[in-house]
Design an enzyme around this catalytic site. Structure first.
Site, PDB file in Angstrom:
ATOM      1  NE  ARG A 102     126.492  -9.183 111.924  1.00  0.00           N
ATOM      2  CZ  ARG A 102     126.155  -9.577 113.159  1.00  0.00           C
ATOM      3  NH1 ARG A 102     126.394  -8.810 114.195  1.00  0.00           N
ATOM      4  NH2 ARG A 102     125.560 -10.749 113.341  1.00  0.00           N
ATOM      5  CE  LYS A 149     107.185 -19.030  99.739  1.00  0.00           C
ATOM      6  NZ  LYS A 149     107.725 -20.332 100.090  1.00  0.00           N
TER       7      LYS A 149
HETATM    8  N1  PDD Z   1     108.211 -23.381  99.151  1.00  0.00           N
HETATM    9  N2  PDD Z   1     105.933 -25.123 103.355  1.00  0.00           N
HETATM   10  C1  PDD Z   1     107.160 -24.612 103.177  1.00  0.00           C
HETATM   11  C2  PDD Z   1     108.122 -24.615 104.306  1.00  0.00           C
HETATM   12  C3  PDD Z   1     107.518 -24.075 101.912  1.00  0.00           C
HETATM   13  O1  PDD Z   1     108.739 -23.553 101.725  1.00  0.00           O
HETATM   14  C4  PDD Z   1     106.584 -24.130 100.838  1.00  0.00           C
HETATM   15  C5  PDD Z   1     106.883 -23.584  99.481  1.00  0.00           C
HETATM   16  C6  PDD Z   1     105.308 -24.681 101.086  1.00  0.00           C
HETATM   17  C7  PDD Z   1     104.240 -24.745 100.015  1.00  0.00           C
HETATM   18  O2  PDD Z   1     103.713 -23.469  99.730  1.00  0.00           O
HETATM   19  P1  PDD Z   1     103.148 -23.121  98.280  1.00  0.00           P
HETATM   20  O3  PDD Z   1     102.137 -24.133  97.971  1.00  0.00           O
HETATM   21  O4  PDD Z   1     102.570 -21.768  98.441  1.00  0.00           O
HETATM   22  O5  PDD Z   1     104.296 -23.165  97.326  1.00  0.00           O
HETATM   23  C8  PDD Z   1     105.022 -25.161 102.360  1.00  0.00           C
HETATM   24  C9  PDD Z   1     108.612 -22.753  97.915  1.00  0.00           C
HETATM   25  C10 PDD Z   1     108.042 -23.370  96.698  1.00  0.00           C
HETATM   26  C11 PDD Z   1     110.117 -22.632  97.891  1.00  0.00           C
HETATM   27  O6  PDD Z   1     110.665 -22.412  98.965  1.00  0.00           O
HETATM   28  O7  PDD Z   1     110.724 -22.720  96.828  1.00  0.00           O
END
Ligand code: PDD
Length: 286
Positions: A102, A149
């Site tokens: 870790r 993401k």
């Molecule tokens: N989430 N902003 C955040 C912080 C998000 O987590 C998401 C999507 C979006 C919208 O992005 P999109 O249109 O590409 O889904 C905006 C996904 C759906 C999730 O975490 O399950």
């Protein structure tokens, strides 16, 4: 119900048999990224755009993309075939994998963990969606890398919990007096017939649904504007929406205990949701 088959590091196997080491950096540090891709019929929505965002997230955290787009699409097809259904979503995540100790330092040897599953989200019912949701504004205390993401979602979990404790479905996040997004969605406001959303920045995720909604607005003579939205503008908003792959376009009918517009899904939303459903239907039939 048929058994849920997932993809893990080159294998398709029942979800109960898919296991990952406790030394996986995704488990220890949240060191990884993910995507959620809606699927209508057998067609993933905006798959190239999702794969481009995946690439951008991977580059930002210095993790190599294990596959090219064609290889990803082949795996999607196989996974969808093994998990039949109509409206579904592909969940995928890539972590930096298991290192022997870790240690935050990234080791030169590459051993990513690649995991994918199909979420049976079911078809969106427009009448249910039209009932709208209630939200509150909450201070956005997340980091300056919300465009990634990332699977490190503890801040989003905390913000969602604050919303839950306030008795509402979600939060509208506000940083330095300006709206960023929802806890898992992007933000739109309608004022005098104009659809407004904040610009892409390090403080929000470049949503694929967001881009599609902007594009559909432009094609269908709905005026749109991309600009910062000050928190005090929310009091006078005619409509507020939250958009995401799984929620699609959710009208917000109450904010901080006050009605948004006349506390009903608005006229611009009604126009857009039908345009959006038509777009999905064409995709199903493609
Ligand atoms: N989430 N902003 C955040 C912080 C998000 O987590 C998401 C999507 C979006 C919208 O992005 P999109 O249109 O590409 O889904 C905006 C996904 C759906 C999730 O975490 O399950």
């Amino acid at each position: 119900m048929s058994e849920k088959i997932v993809y893990l590091n080159g294998e398709y196997l029942p979800i109960e048999q898919a296991t990952v080491s406790v030394l996986d950096r995704g488990f220890l540090f949240g060191d990884g990224i993910y995507e959620v891709i809606p699927v209508f019929g057998r067609r993933p929505l905006r798959v190239d755009e999702h794969l481009q965002r995946l690439q951008n997230s991977l580059s930002r955290i210095s993790l190599d993309n294990p596959f090219d787009n064609e290889a990803w699409k082949t795996i999607f097809d196989q996974l969808l075939e093994k998990n039949p259904g109509e409206d579904r979503a592909i969940y995928m995540q890539i972590t930096r994998g298991k290192h022997p100790v870790r240690d935050l330092k990234i080791q030169p040897d590459k051993c990513p963990t690649i995991f994918m599953m199909v979420l049976q989200v079911g078809a969106i019912d427009v009448d249910v969606l039209a009932r709208g949701i209630e939200t509150v504004t909450i201070d956005d205390f997340r980091w300056h890398a919300c465009d990634i993401k990332s699977i490190s979602l503890v801040a989003n979990v905390m913000l969602r919990e604050q919303a839950t404790q306030a008795g509402v479905i979600d939060a509208v996040l506000v940083r330095d007096g300006f709206v960023t997004e929802g806890t898992a969605s992007n933000f739109f406001m309608v004022k005098n017939g104009v659809l407004i959303t904040p610009p892409i920045s390090k403080h929000l995720l470049p949503g694929i649904t967001r881009d599609l909604v902007i594009e559909l607005a432009q094609e269908n003579d709905i005026k749109s504007e991309i600009r910062q939205i000050a928190m005090n503008e929310l009091d006078d908003a005619d409509e507020i929406w939250l958009t995401s792959s799984t929620r699609e376009i959710a009208p917000v009918i109450r904010l901080n205990g006050k009605d948004v517009g006349d506390a009903k899904a608005g006229l611009v939303w009604k126009k857009m949701i039908h345009i959006y459903q038509d777009y999905k239907q064409k995709l199903r039939q493609a």
